[in-house]
Design an enzyme around this catalytic site. Structure first.
Site, short mmCIF file in Angstrom:
data_model
loop_
_atom_site.label_atom_id
_atom_site.label_comp_id
_atom_site.label_asym_id
_atom_site.label_seq_id
_atom_site.Cartn_x
_atom_site.Cartn_y
_atom_site.Cartn_z
N SER A 198 0.83 -1.21 0.00
CA SER A 198 0.00 0.00 0.00
C SER A 198 0.86 1.25 0.00
CB SER A 198 -0.89 0.02 1.24
OG SER A 198 -1.57 1.24 1.38
N TYR A 249 -2.45 0.26 9.88
CA TYR A 249 -2.56 -0.41 8.59
C TYR A 249 -1.29 -0.20 7.76
CZ TYR A 249 -3.79 -1.13 3.71
OH TYR A 249 -3.77 -1.53 2.40
N LYS A 270 1.59 -3.06 6.58
CA LYS A 270 2.01 -3.33 5.20
C LYS A 270 3.53 -3.18 5.06
CE LYS A 270 -1.73 -4.43 2.97
NZ LYS A 270 -1.85 -5.74 2.30
N PHE A 298 -15.19 13.50 4.26
CA PHE A 298 -14.64 13.44 5.61
C PHE A 298 -13.44 14.38 5.71
CE2 PHE A 298 -16.86 9.44 5.04
CZ PHE A 298 -17.62 9.40 6.19
N ARG A 345 -5.31 11.87 -3.59
CA ARG A 345 -4.84 10.49 -3.66
C ARG A 345 -4.61 10.07 -5.11
NH1 ARG A 345 -4.53 11.23 0.89
NH2 ARG A 345 -5.43 10.13 2.68
#
Length: 326
Positions: free
Chosen positions: A117, A141, A145, A209, A222
């Site tokens: 990721s 997370y 990874k 958000f 992103r």
């Protein structure tokens, strides 16, 4: 010989399975259906139901199906939620990867493609992330990874002089969207596209958000990459490993420019024909401001390219989700 796809009944894994089959390779799905969907597994593809935490089951699957390698897609993929569930995240992503590597060594299987990721980078202090950009994960997370990548590295060193030295690569990417098969869609309750689509289907107003990030319009920026392109890169990596060709230990599957959440919302309204003004909610923990990566190395070795426009990403995802409602 076959390729075991862990998480092969999930959104990304199911696309990898189809891409393997289209390339003339033999996929086998290993999935516990904790988030996967059994009907996502194509008819005729062997399906081993069980957890990657079950060491005996993983090794048996490798042996029973004469596995040439593993494409490890399974994992707990929710960065924000991982802040509240760090132990669960580490169990699934770190211990799960360790067990897979242990089972591979026991079964004499030496090739693995790891779905990593872009979260391993956290919030980078550079405009464009490259493979050796500093790793500073912002969530459990992302940390899990990165540890997965370390496990592959260390096992490759440990087995270098063995009968089956580990060959590996890690593919780093962030927001995977769209659909390359109308029967497969993103079912995650935490990803942007399904959150927006569910709201529209239920007559609700989609929510953003956080709009106070350090970006041009205040919303997260992103890499949004199409799931069909992601699946093709996994297959290209598997083929390169199987052929014994040189391969990098990690590739960024990036767009090179990125899109903000606001830009995605605009595309959704444009493609669906549903006019809406998003509501603004609080930030989600663990979400960095901006992370955009280059895909130059992957373009060189894995035929990586962005084949879909943002409108095509939205259209294919929207059509697949609507088809599921019929």
């Amino acid at each position: 010989m076959s390729w075991i796809v862990t998480g092969g009944a999930g959104y990304i894994g199911a696309h990898v399975v189809r891409a393997l089959a289209s390339a003339g390779m033999t996929p086998v799905v290993l999935d516990d259906l904790s988030s996967g969907v059994a009907p996502f597994v194509p008819e005729g593809v062997p399906f081993v139901r069980g957890s990657i935490l079950d060491r005996a089951l993983v090794e048996k699957a490798l042996r029973d199906h004469d596995a040439e390698g593993v494409i490890h897609v399974a994992g707990y993929k929710y960065a924000g939620v991982s802040v509240q569930r760090p132990l669960h995240t580490y169990a699934q992503n770190v211990e799960g990867t360790r067990i897979i590597l242990e089972a591979m060594e026991a079964a004499g299987v030496s090739n693995i493609v790891f779905s990593s990721s872009a979260a391993v980078f956290g919030t980078p202090d550079v405009a464009l992330v490259v493979e050796d950009t500093a790793k500073k994960p912002a969530s459990p997370y992302g940390e899990s990874k990165l540890i997965g990548e370390w496990l592959l590295r260390d096992q490759a060193i440990a087995t270098a002089d063995s009968a089956h030295p580990l060959r590996h690569t890690s593919l780093r990417y962030f927001n995977v969207v769209g659909s390359a098969d109308p029967t497969v869609y993103d079912v995650s309750p935490h990803n942007l596209f399904p959150i927006v689509f569910e709201a529209l289907l239920e007559g609700r107003t989609p929510k953003i958000f956080g709009d106070d990030y350090d970006t041009e319009d205040g919303t997260n920026v992103r890499d949004y990459v199409h799931v069909g392109d992601i699946a093709a890169a996994h297959v290209a990596a598997a083929q390169r490993l199987a052929d014994g060709r040189p391969i990098e230990t990690a590739y960024n599957l990036g767009s090179g420019d990125g899109l903000s959440v606001t830009q995605i919302m605009d595309a959704v309204a444009r493609v669906t024909g549903i006019d809406f003004t998003p509501e603004i909610g609080p930030r989600r923990p663990g979400d960095p401001d901006r992370i955009v990566a280059t895909g130059e190395l992957a373009a060189r070795d894995l035929d990586w390219t962005m084949r879909y426009t943002v409108d095509e990403m939205v259209r294919t995802g929207w059509e697949a989700r609507k088809a599921a409602s019929l």
